[in-house]
Design an enzyme around this catalytic site. Structure first.
Site, PDB file in Angstrom:
ATOM      1  N   CYS A 195       0.822  -1.324  -0.055  1.00  0.00           N
ATOM      2  CA  CYS A 195       0.033  -0.009   0.060  1.00  0.00           C
ATOM      3  C   CYS A 195       0.879   1.326  -0.026  1.00  0.00           C
ATOM      4  CB  CYS A 195      -0.860  -0.034   1.449  1.00  0.00           C
ATOM      5  SG  CYS A 195      -1.928  -1.791   1.310  1.00  0.00           S
TER       6      CYS A 195
ATOM      7  N   SER B 273      -5.593  -4.388  -1.889  1.00  0.00           N
ATOM      8  CA  SER B 273      -6.292  -5.397  -1.044  1.00  0.00           C
ATOM      9  C   SER B 273      -5.474  -6.780  -1.289  1.00  0.00           C
ATOM     10  CB  SER B 273      -7.743  -5.517  -1.253  1.00  0.00           C
ATOM     11  OG  SER B 273      -8.479  -4.330  -1.127  1.00  0.00           O
TER      12      SER B 273
END
Length: 628
Positions: A2, A52
């Protein structure tokens, strides 16, 4: 995988504006296209962009403890999170998600800063403890995930990428010319420097603590220096087998499809083999080839794929080089001249159409001893024993007798020989053995005022923390693990894979494997002139013999040809543009000579020219961001 970012104001009465956090997060959408999250507590704000991978439903960040007075944002993966969670639950901690990120919060409650010694993975994270007002940030042991920060009298700001800082109007950034000088010698800017005076990189295996006692940066782990000379080879192979299999197995944890980058070299083939042993046939493998057969390894990748019955995908690259250079510059945020970033971007872009996670063989050369320069380092140890007069007679005098009129390839080999001579003492001097521009060449490149103000004038780029006596091979490997690997290889892989929103995992950089290999004597890594000796011994009978013993090729591109042909006009237009970086600071006649000698075939100056090209493209991008 991320992007993380945040702001802390030292004035407790000044609240963080969420709009600024949102603006920062917008620069990292490519790192986290699946979601965003924010947490503001007065003068402190944390932000997160999510890709994700694990716990798709409840894993949004920031993530909190039970009382919601500790918050964390994570970039990366904690591979041993299930074991950690089990122990924490036994101690009474209640989990609200199934994500790996949550273990950091509860582990911090149990262990404080010592939580870092329990984490096995790749990570950079920021944790805010509201009770004590403590901000705690850390980067993984080998530097797989990045963390940049800026601190002054008013604020502390952090992010996963440099581009985030350019969107903050209150932060006035100025060029760090010492860092740029280092870049011209190394092709990258070493930690903790960045291209801007106001921004620093947190080095690998370090943490930042910002609390009532002030701001400090500390190291929490070190690559072992001491080697155990009397290790039995059979025992080493058994231990290596166990750790290799575990390192791959724990990196297969994912709630989304994953695959492997398969180049056809030994390292990626080993990872592909271990994945296939764990998951069976049908592992998705990805390879890229080139129209120029000189740089094509597809045949070797196919050989491994057919043997292991992978679901193989190939892509022939047709370079749109001008466009791709403009595209990748913002992801690095500073000059970065490793041209293998280009094929790394292409293979990441191809794989992202099929998977969200890919395992790679990155780190194999540094961990197992795969570079040819390690063999040269071993030779250097013998050479340096000789008296100076004999050394001069054996190498320096014969070279001086070679005619300067030798054709292109002959002169190129002369340069390589001289570079080798430079290497003979470079490891002990703390310098990288190959560099685009030597100190003498930079003296010719820089204008007088720039050289006087910013030239390094022979200072060391790196210092080793340990005074322990090591052989030349061990010292060279340690250099690469501490500096070249995080500053070049891992920077390249992170930025280019994240540019394509794909997570890359490197089993060879499991810290337990690194500790094992760092403790082995160098003859188990380089035996005679055989590189990666122990890994090749392990791979025997598992992979085709032609894969194990083929010459190292690397992820190269036809840079010299490009500059002579399809990139020539573009290079001239960038380097000699009015108000370019070269125009402002460098000797244009020297730059022109570099280009002319390369295009006429007198010298291979491709790496020097490419370094200048990237520097000027980066400078143009920065000025465009500033509206100049």
């Amino acid at each position: 995988m991320c992007g993380i970012f945040g702001i802390h104001y030292f004035n407790r009465e000044r609240n963080v504006d969420k709009n600024i956090l949102i603006k920062m997060g917008n620069t990292l959408v490519h790192r986290g296209p699946d979601g965003e999250g924010y947490h503001i507590s007065g003068n402190t704000g944390l932000g997160h962009r999510r890709l994700s991978i694990i716990d798709l439903q409840t894993g949004n960040q920031p993530i909190f403890n039970e009382k919601r007075d500790i918050a964390v944002v994570l970039n990366g993966e904690i591979y041993n999170f299930r074991d950690l969670r089990s122990e924490l639950e036994k101690n009474g901690h209640k989990f609200s998600t199934n994500s790996d990120t949550e273990v950091i919060v509860h582990l911090y409650e149990e262990k404080g800063r010592d939580c870092l010694s329990y984490l096995r993975g790749m990570f950079s994270f920021a944790l805010f403890d509201e009770k004590s007002g403590t901000l705690f940030l850390a980067r993984d042991r080998l530097g797989k995930k990045p963390l940049y920060y800026s601190v002054n009298n008013e604020s502390f700001i952090f992010s996963s990428e440099i581009s985030t800082f350019l969107c903050i109007p209150s932060l006035r950034l100025t060029y760090n010319y010492e860092a740029i000088d280092s870049y011209l010698s190394l092709q990258f800017i070493p930690d903790p420097l960045s291209a801007f005076n106001e921004i620093k990189k947190l080095p690998p295996a370090h943490y930042i603590l910002l609390d009532s006692n002030g701001f400090r940066v500390e190291r929490y782990w070190e690559i072992p220096h001491k080697t155990h000379q009397n290790r039995d080879e059979r025992e080493v192979l058994e231990e290596l087998d166990l750790i290799l299999r575990e390192a791959v197995r724990i990196r297969l944890i994912s709630d989304v499809p994953l695959g492997v980058f398969l180049s056809g070299g030994l390292d990626s083939s080993v990872i592909c083999y271990l994945m296939a042993m764990e998951k069976g046939p049908g592992v998705k493998s990805f390879s890229i080839g080139f129209e120029d057969e000189t740089y094509n390894e597809l045949a070797y990748a196919r050989l491994v794929s057919q043997m292991l019955k992978t679901d193989h995908h190939e892509f022939i690259v047709k370079y749109e080089i001008e466009d791709i250079l403009q595209k990748i510059i913002p992801h690095f945020g500073e000059p970065f001249a490793d041209s293998s970033a280009i094929p790394t971007y292409y293979v990441s872009a191809m794989a992202s159409g099929y998977v969200k996670v890919a395992l790679s063989g990155d780190g194999g050369d540094e961990v197992f001893g795969g570079y040819r320069r390690y063999v040269a380092g071993k030779m250097a140890g013998y050479f340096n024993i000789l008296p100076p007069r004999i050394r001069k007679y054996l190498i320096e005098n014969p070279l001086s007798l070679i005619s300067e009129g030798t054709e292109y390839y002959g002169r190129s080999n002369i340069k390589k020989a001289k570079l080798f001579m430079r290497f003979l003492s470079s490891i002990k001097n703390g310098l990288y053995w190959y560099c685009p521009f030597s100190e003498d060449e930079k003296r010719s490149l820089f204008r007088d005022d720039f050289y006087m103000n910013h030239g390094k004038k022979g200072k060391r780029y790196f210092q080793f923390d340990s005074d322990e006596v090591m052989d030349d091979v061990s010292r060279a490997i340690l250099y690469d693990l501490k500096f070249y690997l995080p500053c070049d290889i891992l920077t390249k892989v992170d930025r280019m894979s994240m540019a394509c929103s794909i997570e890359t995992r490197a089993p060879f950089l499991d810290h337990k494997l690194v500790e094992l290999m760092a403790g082995l004597p160098s003859h188990l890594k380089i035996k005679g002139i055989t590189t990666k000796y122990i890994l090749k011994k392990w791979a025997k009978g598992k992979l085709p013999i032609e894969i194990i013993h083929r010459s190292k090729q690397g992820f190269a591109v036809p840079l010299a040809r490009w500059i002579k042909n399809e990139l020539k006009d573009f290079v001239y237009s960038v380097l000699f543009a009015k108000n370019s970086f070269c125009d402002r600071f460098f000797n244009l006649k020297y730059v022109e000579k570099l280009l002319e000698n390369h295009i006429r075939g007198y010298e291979d100056n491709s790496h020097r020219i490419y370094s200048l090209l990237i520097l000027n493209l980066w400078d143009s991008w920065v000025r465009e961001c500033r509206g100049e």
